[in-house]
Design an enzyme around this catalytic site. Structure first.
Site, mmCIF file in Angstrom:
data_model
loop_
_atom_site.group_PDB
_atom_site.id
_atom_site.type_symbol
_atom_site.label_atom_id
_atom_site.label_comp_id
_atom_site.label_asym_id
_atom_site.label_seq_id
_atom_site.Cartn_x
_atom_site.Cartn_y
_atom_site.Cartn_z
ATOM 1 C CE LYS A 161 -1.584 2.628 2.958
ATOM 2 N NZ LYS A 161 -1.371 3.803 2.085
ATOM 3 C CD GLU A 237 13.669 0.915 8.688
ATOM 4 O OE1 GLU A 237 14.105 2.004 9.126
ATOM 5 O OE2 GLU A 237 14.326 -0.127 8.684
ATOM 6 C CB CYS A 271 13.018 9.133 8.095
ATOM 7 S SG CYS A 271 13.969 8.126 6.954
ATOM 8 C CD GLU A 357 10.125 12.646 11.537
ATOM 9 O OE1 GLU A 357 8.910 12.350 11.571
ATOM 10 O OE2 GLU A 357 10.925 12.119 10.766
HETATM 11 P P1 NAD Z 1 2.438 8.376 7.756
HETATM 12 O O1 NAD Z 1 2.729 7.571 8.974
HETATM 13 O O2 NAD Z 1 1.381 9.387 7.835
HETATM 14 O O3 NAD Z 1 2.037 7.413 6.550
HETATM 15 C C1 NAD Z 1 2.832 6.330 6.149
HETATM 16 C C2 NAD Z 1 1.960 5.292 5.498
HETATM 17 O O4 NAD Z 1 1.013 4.803 6.443
HETATM 18 C C3 NAD Z 1 1.157 5.811 4.314
HETATM 19 O O5 NAD Z 1 1.069 4.793 3.345
HETATM 20 C C4 NAD Z 1 -0.212 6.073 4.932
HETATM 21 O O6 NAD Z 1 -1.260 6.007 3.981
HETATM 22 C C5 NAD Z 1 -0.300 4.934 5.926
HETATM 23 N N1 NAD Z 1 -1.212 5.178 7.046
HETATM 24 C C6 NAD Z 1 -1.556 6.370 7.592
HETATM 25 N N2 NAD Z 1 -2.414 6.162 8.614
HETATM 26 C C7 NAD Z 1 -2.596 4.829 8.716
HETATM 27 C C8 NAD Z 1 -3.365 3.996 9.599
HETATM 28 N N3 NAD Z 1 -4.108 4.504 10.584
HETATM 29 N N4 NAD Z 1 -3.313 2.665 9.413
HETATM 30 C C9 NAD Z 1 -2.551 2.141 8.438
HETATM 31 N N5 NAD Z 1 -1.805 2.861 7.581
HETATM 32 C C10 NAD Z 1 -1.832 4.200 7.721
HETATM 33 O O7 NAD Z 1 3.840 8.989 7.300
HETATM 34 P P2 NAD Z 1 4.104 9.932 6.061
HETATM 35 O O8 NAD Z 1 3.643 11.295 6.395
HETATM 36 O O9 NAD Z 1 3.634 9.297 4.805
HETATM 37 O O10 NAD Z 1 5.707 9.877 6.018
HETATM 38 C C11 NAD Z 1 6.501 10.661 6.816
HETATM 39 C C12 NAD Z 1 6.984 9.887 8.041
HETATM 40 O O11 NAD Z 1 7.647 8.709 7.613
HETATM 41 C C13 NAD Z 1 7.996 10.656 8.833
HETATM 42 O O12 NAD Z 1 7.750 10.467 10.199
HETATM 43 C C14 NAD Z 1 9.313 10.015 8.432
HETATM 44 O O13 NAD Z 1 10.349 10.162 9.363
HETATM 45 C C15 NAD Z 1 8.903 8.601 8.265
HETATM 46 N N6 NAD Z 1 9.863 7.887 7.424
HETATM 47 C C16 NAD Z 1 10.671 6.965 8.004
HETATM 48 C C17 NAD Z 1 11.612 6.304 7.233
HETATM 49 C C18 NAD Z 1 12.532 5.288 7.835
HETATM 50 O O14 NAD Z 1 13.133 4.536 7.080
HETATM 51 N N7 NAD Z 1 12.694 5.236 9.141
HETATM 52 C C19 NAD Z 1 11.695 6.576 5.868
HETATM 53 C C20 NAD Z 1 10.843 7.512 5.301
HETATM 54 C C21 NAD Z 1 9.912 8.154 6.098
#
Ligand code: NAD
Length: 454
Positions: A161, A237, A271, A357
Site C-alpha cells: 500500500k 522504519e 526521516c 521532526e
Molecule cells: P504516515 O505515517 O502518515 O504514513 C505512512 C503510510 O502509512 C502511508 O502509506 C499512509 O497512507 C499509511 N497510514 C496512515 N495512517 C494509517 C493507519 N491509521 N493505518 C494504516 N496505515 C496508515 O507517514 P508519512 O507522512 O507518509 O511519512 C513521513 C513519516 O515517515 C515521517 O515520520 C518520516 O520520518 C517517516 N519515514 C521513516 C523512514 C525510515 O526509514 N525510518 C523513511 C521515510 C519516512
C-alpha cells in the site's frame, strides 16, 4: 498483478497543486483480493529456485535503471522533489534489486553438534509468508523497493500500500516487476484513500504473516498494537530527529557541504534529515554565515501538501516567539505548496522545533561548549534513527558516534543511506533493519531440525 476498482483517487502535483492523474482507490474488499492472489502465489514463489528469483530481481534492477527518465518524472510530478533528487532516488531504489538479487542466492543456515553429543542442530531460514508492506510519500520508489526486493529474495509474496499522495511511482514499479517476470499475485500494489481500513483488513487476515511499515512513529505505534493481536511479525522504519554535530576543529567546508545534503535533500522531508544542528560555540557564527549564504541562494522544491507547509511555518513561528532568530531566508517561486529555506539561531532544546521532526527546509542551530552536555542533549529525544558528526580528528568523531543513541551515524558524511548497509533506528525510530544482509532476515523465520545422528 492489477486489481479492479470501483472508485478513483486524485493525485496532485505539489509544484502546481493540479490534479495530474486518477488511480484506482481500493476498498478493503478489493485489498483482500490482493491477499487472495498473494496467498495463492506463495507456495510456487517460495519453491522457485533462489537463482531464478535472483535473476528476476536483477532484471527488475536493469529495467528500472533503463527507465530512469520516466520514473524520475513520475516522482517529481507526484512528490514535488527536484529532478536531481528524483534521479538519485531512482538509482537508490534500483540498487535494492541489484543488492538483493545478490543476496537471494546466499541464504545460509547453520549446523551444530548439540553439547550433549549425538543430536545435530540444523537451522534453516524460510520465507515468513504473505507480507503486507506500507510505505510513505517522501521516497515513493525507494521505500517500496527497499521492502519488495528483500521480500521477494526471501521467497515471500507481497501486497503493497503506497501513500495516497504518491501511488504513481509504486504502480509503475509494479508493472516493471511484471515485465521482469514476477508471476501473477507475487506483488500487488494497492493504492487507497482509506489506509486504516485497508491495512486493518490485511492485519486481521490470518494469511498475512508479516507487516513491514515505513512512516511516522504515531502510525507505527498504532500498527504495532494491531500486530500484537495476532502476534504478527513486524518491521518498523519510523520517524527521526537527527542531531548534526559540529566540533570546534571540524572542517567547516565539509561540514557545511554535508549539512546541505543532510538538511535539504527532498526539501528536508527525509526521516534521516538533520533536525537539530548542534554546533560548537567557537565555530557557530562562521557555520551559520556559510550555510546562510548558501540558503539565501537556495530555491527549495515544494512540500508535499498545504498541511505540511502550515506545520513547518508553525514550528518556525513558535520558535521565533520563544526567542529564536531567523538569520537567513531562501527564495520560493510562485505557485505550489512551498516554504522557503531558513536558518534559525538561538534555538533551545525544549522548543517544539527541537523535539519534533521538522520535515521541512529549516536549519535550526543550537550551540554547545562541553562535549558531555552536547551528548546528553543529542540523545534527549525519543527518536534514534540517524545522526551526523563532523570532527577534525577521527577518534573524536568515533567517540562521539559511539555515544549517540542512533541506528545510523554519518561520520564526516551527510548521508547514511546505502543498500549494502543496515538501515534502521533505535528507540521509537523503529524495529528491524532494511538493506544489507539484515534486510532479507526480516522476511524469514528460523526453523531448526533436531536430528538424531546416532
Ligand atoms: P504516515 O505515517 O502518515 O504514513 C505512512 C503510510 O502509512 C502511508 O502509506 C499512509 O497512507 C499509511 N497510514 C496512515 N495512517 C494509517 C493507519 N491509521 N493505518 C494504516 N496505515 C496508515 O507517514 P508519512 O507522512 O507518509 O511519512 C513521513 C513519516 O515517515 C515521517 O515520520 C518520516 O520520518 C517517516 N519515514 C521513516 C523512514 C525510515 O526509514 N525510518 C523513511 C521515510 C519516512
Amino acid at each position: 498483478m492489477s486489481l479492479t476498482a470501483l472508485r478513483t483517487l486524485a493525485v496532485h502535483n505539489p509544484a502546481t497543486t493540479e490534479v495530474i492523474a486518477e488511480v484506482p482507490d481500493h476498498t478493503p474488499a478489493e485489498a483482500i483480493a490482493a491477499v487472495d492472489a498473494a496467498a495463492a502465489a506463495f507456495r510456487g514463489w517460495a519453491a522457485t529456485s533462489p537463482r531464478a528469483r535472483a535473476e528476476i530481481l536483477r532484471r527488475t534492477y536493469e529495467l528500472i535503471v533503463a527507465d530512469v527518465d520516466r520514473l524520475a518524472g513520475l516522482i517529481t510530478a507526484e512528490n514535488g522533489k527536484s529532478d536531481a533528487d528524483a534521479r538519485a532516488e531512482v538509482a537508490y531504489a534500483a540498487e535494492f534489486f541489484r543488492w538483493f538479487s545478490e543476496e537471494a542466492v546466499r541464504s545460509d543456515g547453520d549446523y551444530a553438534v548439540a553439547p550433549a553429543g549425538g543430536v545435530r542442530n540444523v537451522v534453516t531460514h524460510r520465507p515468513v509468508g504473505v507480507a503486507a508492506l506500507v510505505t510513505p510519500w517522501n521516497f515513493p520508489a525507494a521505500m517500496a523497493t527497499r521492502k519488495i526486493a528483500p521480500a521477494l529474495a526471501a521467497g515471500c509474496t507481497v501486497v503493497l500500500k503506497p501513500a495516497a499522495e504518491t501511488p504513481l511511482t509504486a504502480l509503475a514499479i509494479g508493472e516493471l516487476l511484471t515485465e521482469a517476470g514476477v508471476p501473477d499475485g507475487v506483488v500487488t500494489v494497492v493504492p487507497t484513500s482509506t489506509p486504516a481500513d485497508v491495512v486493518t483488513a490485511w492485519l486481521t487476515d490470518d494469511r498475512v504473516r508479516k507487516i513491514s511499515f515505513t512512516g511516522s512513529t504515531g502510525v507505527g505505534r498504532h500498527l504495532l498494537h494491531q500486530a500484537a493481536d495476532r502476534v504478527l511479525n513486524a518491521s518498523m522504519e519510523l520517524g527521526g530527529n537527527a542531531p548534526f554535530i559540529v566540533t570546534a576543529d571540524a572542517d567547516l567546508d565539509a561540514a557545511v557541504a554535508g549539512a546541505m545534503i543532510a538538511k535539504f535533500r527532498n526539501a528536508g522531508q527525509a526521516c534521516t534529515a538533520a533536525n537539530r544542528f548542534l554546533v560548537h560555540a567557537e565555530v557557530a557564527e562562521e557555520f551559520v554565515a556559510r550555510i546562510g549564504a548558501l540558503v539565501e541562494d537556495l530555491e527549495v522544491a515544494p512540500l508535499i501538501s498545504p498541511r505540511a507547509v502550515d506545520g513547518v511555518a508553525a514550528l518556525v513561528a513558535e520558535a521565533v516567539a520563544a526567542g529564536a532568530r531567523i538569520t537567513h531566508t531562501g527564495t520560493v517561486p510562485a505557485g505550489g505548496w512551498r516554504h522557503p529555506a531558513v536558518v534559525l539561531t538561538d534555538v533551545q532544546p525544549q522548543m517544539r522545533i527541537s523535539r519534533e521532526e521538522i520535515f521541512g527546509p529549516v536549519v535550526a542551530v543550537q550551540t554547545w561548549t562541553e562535549e558531555s552536555e552536547m551528548l546528553t542533549a543529542a540523545n534527549d529525544t525519543e527518536f534514534g534513527l540517524a545522526a551526523y558528526v563532523y570532527a577534525g580528528r577521527l577518534q573524536d568523531a568515533l567517540r562521539i558516534a559511539e555515544s549517540l543513541e542512533a541506528g545510523m551515524v554519518g561520520v564526516n558524511r551527510g548521508i547514511v543511506s546505502d543498500p549494502s548497509a543496515p538501515f534502521g533506528g533505535v528507540k521509537q525510530s523503529g524495529l528491524g533493519r532494511e538493506g544489507a544482509r539484515d534486510g532479507i532476515r526480516e522476511f524469514t523465520e528460523t526453523q531448526y531440525f533436531s536430528v538424531d545422528w546416532s
